[in-house]
Design a protein around this motif. Structure first.
Motif, PDB file in Angstrom:
ATOM      1  N   THR A   1      -6.978  -1.260 -11.659  1.00  0.00           N
ATOM      2  CA  THR A   1      -8.475  -1.431 -11.544  1.00  0.00           C
ATOM      3  C   THR A   1      -9.162  -1.907 -12.876  1.00  0.00           C
ATOM      4  O   THR A   1      -9.823  -2.940 -12.854  1.00  0.00           O
TER       5      THR A   1
ATOM      6  N   LEU B   1      -5.654   0.644  -4.652  1.00  0.00           N
ATOM      7  CA  LEU B   1      -6.788   0.696  -3.326  1.00  0.00           C
ATOM      8  C   LEU B   1      -8.034   1.410  -3.752  1.00  0.00           C
ATOM      9  O   LEU B   1      -9.095   1.027  -3.481  1.00  0.00           O
ATOM     10  N   TYR B   2      -7.638   2.761  -3.727  1.00  0.00           N
ATOM     11  CA  TYR B   2      -8.789   3.711  -3.790  1.00  0.00           C
ATOM     12  C   TYR B   2      -9.518   3.434  -5.234  1.00  0.00           C
ATOM     13  O   TYR B   2     -10.821   3.268  -5.036  1.00  0.00           O
TER      14      TYR B   2
ATOM     15  N   ALA C   1     -11.730   0.535  -4.772  1.00  0.00           N
ATOM     16  CA  ALA C   1     -12.802   0.442  -3.806  1.00  0.00           C
ATOM     17  C   ALA C   1     -13.894   1.481  -4.358  1.00  0.00           C
ATOM     18  O   ALA C   1     -15.199   1.114  -4.061  1.00  0.00           O
ATOM     19  N   LYS C   2     -13.466   2.485  -5.387  1.00  0.00           N
ATOM     20  CA  LYS C   2     -14.520   3.310  -5.721  1.00  0.00           C
ATOM     21  C   LYS C   2     -15.286   2.590  -6.879  1.00  0.00           C
ATOM     22  O   LYS C   2     -16.404   2.995  -6.818  1.00  0.00           O
TER      23      LYS C   2
ATOM     24  N   ALA D   1     -10.315   5.222   0.079  1.00  0.00           N
ATOM     25  CA  ALA D   1     -10.568   3.806   0.002  1.00  0.00           C
ATOM     26  C   ALA D   1     -11.481   3.324   1.014  1.00  0.00           C
ATOM     27  O   ALA D   1     -12.424   2.689   0.589  1.00  0.00           O
TER      28      ALA D   1
ATOM     29  N   CYS E   1       0.844  -1.290  -0.039  1.00  0.00           N
ATOM     30  CA  CYS E   1      -0.075  -0.041   0.009  1.00  0.00           C
ATOM     31  C   CYS E   1       0.780   1.279   0.129  1.00  0.00           C
ATOM     32  O   CYS E   1       0.397   2.276   0.882  1.00  0.00           O
TER      33      CYS E   1
ATOM     34  N   ALA F   1     -13.285  -0.263   1.625  1.00  0.00           N
ATOM     35  CA  ALA F   1     -12.114  -0.997   1.584  1.00  0.00           C
ATOM     36  C   ALA F   1     -11.773  -1.278   3.087  1.00  0.00           C
ATOM     37  O   ALA F   1     -11.995  -0.348   3.924  1.00  0.00           O
TER      38      ALA F   1
ATOM     39  N   HIS G   1     -14.766   4.302   0.654  1.00  0.00           N
ATOM     40  CA  HIS G   1     -15.653   3.488  -0.145  1.00  0.00           C
ATOM     41  C   HIS G   1     -15.678   2.158   0.260  1.00  0.00           C
ATOM     42  O   HIS G   1     -16.278   1.256  -0.433  1.00  0.00           O
TER      43      HIS G   1
ATOM     44  N   HIS H   1      -5.299   8.465  -0.624  1.00  0.00           N
ATOM     45  CA  HIS H   1      -6.036   7.228  -1.227  1.00  0.00           C
ATOM     46  C   HIS H   1      -6.374   6.161  -0.340  1.00  0.00           C
ATOM     47  O   HIS H   1      -7.354   5.780  -0.658  1.00  0.00           O
TER      48      HIS H   1
END
Length: 408
Positions: A366, A23-24, A27-28, A168, A15, A173, A171, A164
């Motif tokens: 992603t 990750l961001y 999750a989004k 995340a 991360c 995560a 959203h 970030h």
């Protein structure tokens, strides 16, 4: 009764800069609690790798069209995060790419001009009097010359990583710190099991963004990326000329000098100017690296500054070490392991110049993880290229480093 192994659709391993961005964006995109998991082997915001510091250069100037196709899009990605967070992450200072006429560095400047021309990126060519007239901090030799591009600047790296991760989490995560991955196994097309020092996790897709630890993670599925890890460093100076080196007075720069490639940034995040030498460190492993600065490199950087930007200097605040993770051609690697029969795994190596791209890479990873393809042109950064597949490929940075085109 056996405890059920937790399940997430997506697991991100590492991360740091690129991983926190992945990750961001995952999750989004997934938008839901329990769908995305981030695993970090150290604490968040650690200094063991190469992502954490006050600032990193962001720029449109590159000496290769593979990059200038993407550099404008990096700003778009960062802008999306700035809009959602309400925080400023990118600071435009302008950028100078400098060299001296009659030296090897001019090849890089000329290549940068060609790569920008092909993508209609606007820039200026400046000679020594024009450089000094616009930026009197540069005193350099009479044969000094530069490309200037007004959109260059810096990204607040530590803040960007933290934002970030925090977005995340907003959203849905989950992030687990101090959790090292020890094994990845796959089954079929859509099942993977990630084993860690804190338990096991089932998932559909694994995104590996482990930087200098990439081969340790991918090794469990029989994949090895030819790469070199080096210990590099930057130094901060408490210049007494504070106003001269504020972000509205002084640009980020990369200078191809006859004895190496130097780079610097204005004051941001603390009260010091920041300088480094690209690819000047020793080969290490994540286990053998130290956090001890190299005094010879400090002295070398100071000599360069005295000759070219003397007011940049002041009492040394500190020198900070970091790790470079470089494939042998020093280009990014961003791909899935579909060709190795493991489509569940997507990975990215930033090649020690990826931070400016990290937010965009999060979007690309992603897309690759969720759809198996991406709308962005990453054809030049896939695994099936000579530097990855040819065991006899010699690293571009082999031997004494002088003028490797900077990827900062």
């Amino acid at each position: 009764m056996a405890t059920e192994v937790p399940y997430f659709d997506y697991v991100v391993v590492g991360c740091g800069g690129i991983g926190s961005a992945a990750l961001y964006w995952l999750a989004k995109t997934a938008e839901g609690k329990g769908k995305v998991l981030g695993l970090e082997q150290f604490r968040l915001g650690h200094d063991n790798g190469g992502s954490q510091d006050h600032s990193r250069i962001i720029r449109l100037i590159y000496d290769d069209e593979r990059y200038t196709r993407l550099t404008p899009l990096t700003y778009d990605a960062w802008s999306e995060v700035e809009r959602e967070s309400g925080l400023k992450l990118v600071h435009k200072t302008g950028m100078l790419e400098l060299s001296q006429k009659g030296t090897e560095g001019m090849e890089t400047l000329d290549a940068s001009a060609v790569a920008m021309d092909k993508q209609n990126i606007r820039y200026e060519r400046l000679d020594a009097p024009e450089i000094r007239g616009r930026f009197p901090q540069f005193t350099g030799p009479k044969n000094m010359t530069a490309l200037y591009q007004s959109d260059g600047g810096l990204v607040d790296a530590a803040l960007a990583n933290a934002v970030h991760v925090q977005l995340a989490r907003a959203h849905g995560a989950t992030v687990v710190e101090n959790c090292a991955v020890t094994n990845i196994s796959t089954q079929g097309q859509d099942k993977a099991l990630v084993t860690t020092t804190r338990g096991k996790f089932r998932c559909r897709r694994v995104i590996v963004t482990s930087g200098s630890w990439t081969n340790q993670v991918l090794g469990s599925v029989g994949v090895h990326i030819p790469m070199v890890v080096t210990q590099e460093q930057v130094t901060y100076y408490a210049t007494p000329n504070v106003r001269e080196f504020s972000k509205d007075r002084f640009p980020v720069f990369i200078y191809y000098a006859p004895d190496g490639c130097y780079y610097g940034l204005p004051i941001h995040g603390n009260s010091g100017t920041k300088v480094g030498i690209d690819v000047a460190g020793n080969a290490v492993t994540p286990e053998t690296r130290t956090f001890t600065p190299d005094e010879e490199r400090e002295a070398r950087a100071e000599r360069f500054l005295k000759e070219n930007i003397p007011t940049f200097l002041g009492p040394k605040l500190y020198t900070k070490t970091c790790l470079y993770d470089m494939p042998y051609d020093r280009h990014f690697v961003i791909d899935t392991l579909q060709s190795r029969g493991r489509p569940q795994i997507t990975f990215c190596l930033g090649a020690a110049h990826g931070f400016k791209f990290s937010c965009l890479f999060g979007k690309i990873l992603t897309e690759l993880a969720t759809t198996g393809k991406t709308s962005y042109d990453i054809s030049g950064f896939k695994m099936d290229r000579e530097a990855i597949t040819n065991p006899d490929f010699e690293p571009v940075f082999k031997g004494k480093i002088k003028l490797i085109p900077a990827k900062l």
